[in-house]
Design a protein around this motif. Structure first.
Motif, PDB file in Angstrom:
ATOM      1  N   GLY A   1       0.819  -1.204   0.000  1.00 53.17           N
ATOM      2  CA  GLY A   1       0.000   0.000   0.000  1.00 53.17           C
ATOM      3  C   GLY A   1       0.853   1.253   0.000  1.00 53.17           C
ATOM      4  N   ALA A   2       0.220   2.381  -0.281  1.00 49.48           N
ATOM      5  CA  ALA A   2       0.929   3.660  -0.384  1.00 49.48           C
ATOM      6  C   ALA A   2       1.549   4.043   0.953  1.00 49.48           C
ATOM      7  N   GLY A   3       2.855   4.299   0.933  1.00 53.03           N
ATOM      8  CA  GLY A   3       3.555   4.728   2.135  1.00 53.03           C
ATOM      9  C   GLY A   3       3.876   3.625   3.113  1.00 53.03           C
ATOM     10  N   SER A   4       3.554   2.386   2.797  1.00 51.88           N
ATOM     11  CA  SER A   4       3.873   1.284   3.713  1.00 51.88           C
ATOM     12  C   SER A   4       5.348   0.914   3.564  1.00 51.88           C
ATOM     13  N   HIS A   5       5.821   0.087   4.479  1.00 50.65           N
ATOM     14  CA  HIS A   5       7.213  -0.374   4.406  1.00 50.65           C
ATOM     15  C   HIS A   5       7.280  -1.823   4.848  1.00 50.65           C
ATOM     16  N   GLY A   6       8.321  -2.497   4.414  1.00 44.34           N
ATOM     17  CA  GLY A   6       8.519  -3.892   4.779  1.00 44.34           C
ATOM     18  C   GLY A   6       9.972  -4.150   5.143  1.00 44.34           C
ATOM     19  N   TYR A   7      10.229  -5.368   5.605  1.00 49.72           N
ATOM     20  CA  TYR A   7      11.581  -5.750   6.040  1.00 49.72           C
ATOM     21  C   TYR A   7      11.809  -7.199   5.619  1.00 49.72           C
ATOM     22  N   ILE A   8      12.511  -7.374   4.502  1.00 48.32           N
ATOM     23  CA  ILE A   8      12.718  -8.692   3.904  1.00 48.32           C
ATOM     24  C   ILE A   8      14.197  -8.866   3.569  1.00 48.32           C
ATOM     25  N   ASP A   9      14.747 -10.038   3.933  1.00 45.87           N
ATOM     26  CA  ASP A   9      16.153 -10.353   3.624  1.00 45.87           C
ATOM     27  C   ASP A   9      17.099  -9.253   4.108  1.00 45.87           C
TER      28      ASP A   9
ATOM     29  N   MET B   1       2.477   1.798 -10.311  1.00 45.30           N
ATOM     30  CA  MET B   1       2.054   0.418 -10.528  1.00 45.30           C
ATOM     31  C   MET B   1       1.619   0.219 -11.981  1.00 45.30           C
ATOM     32  N   ASP B   2       0.898   1.192 -12.521  1.00 48.41           N
ATOM     33  CA  ASP B   2       0.441   1.083 -13.913  1.00 48.41           C
ATOM     34  C   ASP B   2       1.603   1.082 -14.903  1.00 48.41           C
ATOM     35  N   GLU B   3       2.608   1.920 -14.625  1.00 52.75           N
ATOM     36  CA  GLU B   3       3.694   2.116 -15.601  1.00 52.75           C
ATOM     37  C   GLU B   3       4.846   1.133 -15.444  1.00 52.75           C
ATOM     38  N   THR B   4       5.150   0.734 -14.202  1.00 52.48           N
ATOM     39  CA  THR B   4       6.351  -0.089 -13.966  1.00 52.48           C
ATOM     40  C   THR B   4       6.062  -1.424 -13.306  1.00 52.48           C
ATOM     41  N   GLY B   5       4.861  -1.583 -12.737  1.00 49.69           N
ATOM     42  CA  GLY B   5       4.559  -2.813 -12.008  1.00 49.69           C
ATOM     43  C   GLY B   5       5.198  -2.872 -10.641  1.00 49.69           C
ATOM     44  N   SER B   6       5.802  -1.752 -10.205  1.00 49.40           N
ATOM     45  CA  SER B   6       6.433  -1.697  -8.880  1.00 49.40           C
ATOM     46  C   SER B   6       6.061  -0.383  -8.201  1.00 49.40           C
ATOM     47  N   VAL B   7       5.952  -0.410  -6.859  1.00 44.77           N
ATOM     48  CA  VAL B   7       5.627   0.803  -6.113  1.00 44.77           C
ATOM     49  C   VAL B   7       6.669   1.095  -5.036  1.00 44.77           C
ATOM     50  N   VAL B   8       7.792   0.391  -5.096  1.00 45.17           N
ATOM     51  CA  VAL B   8       8.858   0.609  -4.115  1.00 45.17           C
ATOM     52  C   VAL B   8       9.624   1.873  -4.478  1.00 45.17           C
ATOM     53  N   LYS B   9       9.717   2.788  -3.521  1.00 46.09           N
ATOM     54  CA  LYS B   9      10.446   4.037  -3.751  1.00 46.09           C
ATOM     55  C   LYS B   9      11.912   3.901  -3.370  1.00 46.09           C
ATOM     56  N   GLU B  10      12.178   3.157  -2.268  1.00 47.26           N
ATOM     57  CA  GLU B  10      13.542   3.107  -1.737  1.00 47.26           C
ATOM     58  C   GLU B  10      13.773   1.775  -1.039  1.00 47.26           C
ATOM     59  N   THR B  11      14.985   1.242  -1.178  1.00 50.75           N
ATOM     60  CA  THR B  11      15.386   0.068  -0.400  1.00 50.75           C
ATOM     61  C   THR B  11      16.609   0.433   0.427  1.00 50.75           C
ATOM     62  N   LEU B  12      16.687  -0.128   1.626  1.00 48.67           N
ATOM     63  CA  LEU B  12      17.784   0.187   2.539  1.00 48.67           C
ATOM     64  C   LEU B  12      18.323  -1.104   3.145  1.00 48.67           C
ATOM     65  N   PRO B  13      19.371  -1.684   2.530  1.00 45.28           N
ATOM     66  CA  PRO B  13      19.976  -2.882   3.122  1.00 45.28           C
ATOM     67  C   PRO B  13      20.623  -2.524   4.464  1.00 45.28           C
ATOM     68  N   LEU B  14      20.430  -3.371   5.465  1.00 44.83           N
ATOM     69  CA  LEU B  14      20.996  -3.116   6.789  1.00 44.83           C
ATOM     70  C   LEU B  14      22.202  -4.015   7.009  1.00 44.83           C
ATOM     71  N   ASP B  15      23.321  -3.404   7.412  1.00 44.18           N
ATOM     72  CA  ASP B  15      24.482  -4.219   7.764  1.00 44.18           C
ATOM     73  C   ASP B  15      24.254  -4.812   9.158  1.00 44.18           C
TER      74      ASP B  15
END
Length: 373
Positions: free
Chosen positions: A257-265, A282-296
């Motif tokens: 959903g809009a503005g939600s966040h997750g924590y995977i891998d 979603m219509d143009e790219t099939g993705s709605v993720v704005k940013e990913t932040l890998p955690l060390d």
């Protein structure tokens, strides 16, 4: 593998004066197009079995019965929930028709946004419901057997007295809900409250009185059979929020959903916030993720402590070592001993936890668990 899923509905029938969550007034919004995009995002999630699903907002019950049914049918078609399926609701929107839709689609827990039982304070907060709406909603829920519900309350409201807290405690005693979330009002920038306080039109109690109110809430709920299990959460035995414990245990979860966040891998991801941009992406790219932040590993260990210490039981030392390959004492022994000496931390039965005094200054204690670069 993630065992929890959060779904965000960003629409509200009214914007509350204190709220800074990602939300918009539902009037003239492309709600059905948003549900189209959200359902596409949900169908792209690889996991299918979840222990918990939580639908929050915004106000999910701002959706119509037909929209609720459509969303929940898509959830049920794609996912299987084994334990806890929670839906946030406003009392005035929880009609018998909407409740039937929720129950018929497997929702087994309601998070009811009461905030306060004081009619005047409800108006100050800009809530759409009144005193009677709270009891009407609960009567509807209990009539259809949906009696596993949380009352979500706030304290330290402008003009609130200790008597208001006692009145809420009295209602809790009468209603006997399974769970209570009772948060202190936080004055967030860009809210109506923030601007009113900055202009001197409104004030809230100072830290000392806020602390007294917090202790009053803790003691009052404990006396009613609701022991505290997290900084702002209390429950009858066996009714702790399993979904929220996913966050506090620093376990993986999906967010949709809009503005939600997750924590995977070991990576946090953040979705696009504006509703129209979310739909367009979603219509143009099939993705709605704005940013990913890998955690060390360093950041993961810090979060393990910040989040786990919110729970009264604390952080499991054995789990810490199995996750990170280092003992908690090796990483944090000096800090734990320092905060123990200050009366903020206690170690018992393999858990490191905040004391009552530590919970009063929790953010200060959390800062001590930041690791040196």
């Amino acid at each position: 593998m993630a065992e929890s899923l959060y779904i965000h509905i960003p629409f509200c029938n009214r914007i509350c004066t204190y709220c800074d969550f990602n939300k918009v007034l539902i009037h003239n919004q492309p709600v059905d197009a948003y549900l189209d995009a959200l359902i596409r995002e949900l169908r792209a999630i690889k996991a299918q079995n979840f222990r918990t699903i939580f639908v929050g907002g915004g106000t999910p019950t701002a959706l119509s019965e037909a929209q609720l049914a459509r969303l929940l049918a898509a959830v049920n078609e794609r996912f299987h929930v084994t334990e806890e399926f929670t839906f946030e609701a406003n009392p005035d929107e929880l009609t018998p028709g909407k409740l039937d839709v929720l129950k018929n689609h497997g929702v087994n827990r309601i998070s009811l946004g009461v905030q306060t039982f004081n009619e005047d304070l409800l108006k100050v907060l800009g809530r759409s419901h009144g005193y009677d709406d709270i009891f009407n909603a609960i009567n509807h829920m209990e009539k259809i057997g949906l009696d596993n519900y949380s009352l979500d309350l706030m304290y330290n409201l402008p003009g609130e007295t200790m008597q208001d807290l006692d009145d809420s405690l009295s209602h809790i005693q009468t209603l006997s809900p399974k769970h209570i979330s009772w948060y202190s009002l936080i004055i967030e920038p860009h809210t109506v409250f923030y601007n009113q306080i900055r202009k001197g039109r409104m004030k809230v109690d100072d830290d000392d009185i806020e602390g007294q109110k917090y202790q009053h809430v803790i003691n009052g709920l404990r006396a009613l059979g609701y022991p505290q299990y997290e900084i702002s959460n209390f429950s009858q035995p066996a009714y702790e929020s399993e979904h929220n414990k996913t966050y506090w245990k620093n376990e993986p979860y999906y967010g949709a959903g809009a503005g939600s966040h997750g924590y995977i891998d070991s990576t946090r991801y953040y979705n696009i916030k504006p509703v129209n941009h979310y739909i367009q992406s979603m219509d143009e790219t099939g993705s709605v993720v704005k940013e990913t932040l890998p955690l060390d590993i360093k950041a993961q260990m810090e979060e393990e402590m910040f989040l786990g210490l919110r729970m009264n039981r604390g952080v499991d030392a054995n789990r810490f070592e199995s996750k990170f390959g280092r003992s908690m004492d090796d990483v944090y022994g000096t800090v734990i001993r320092q905060e123990t000496d200050r009366g903020h931390i206690t170690s018992s039965e393999g858990y490191v936890a905040l004391t009552d005094a530590g919970r009063m200054v929790g953010n200060t204690v959390f800062m001590e668990f930041l690791l040196e670069e």
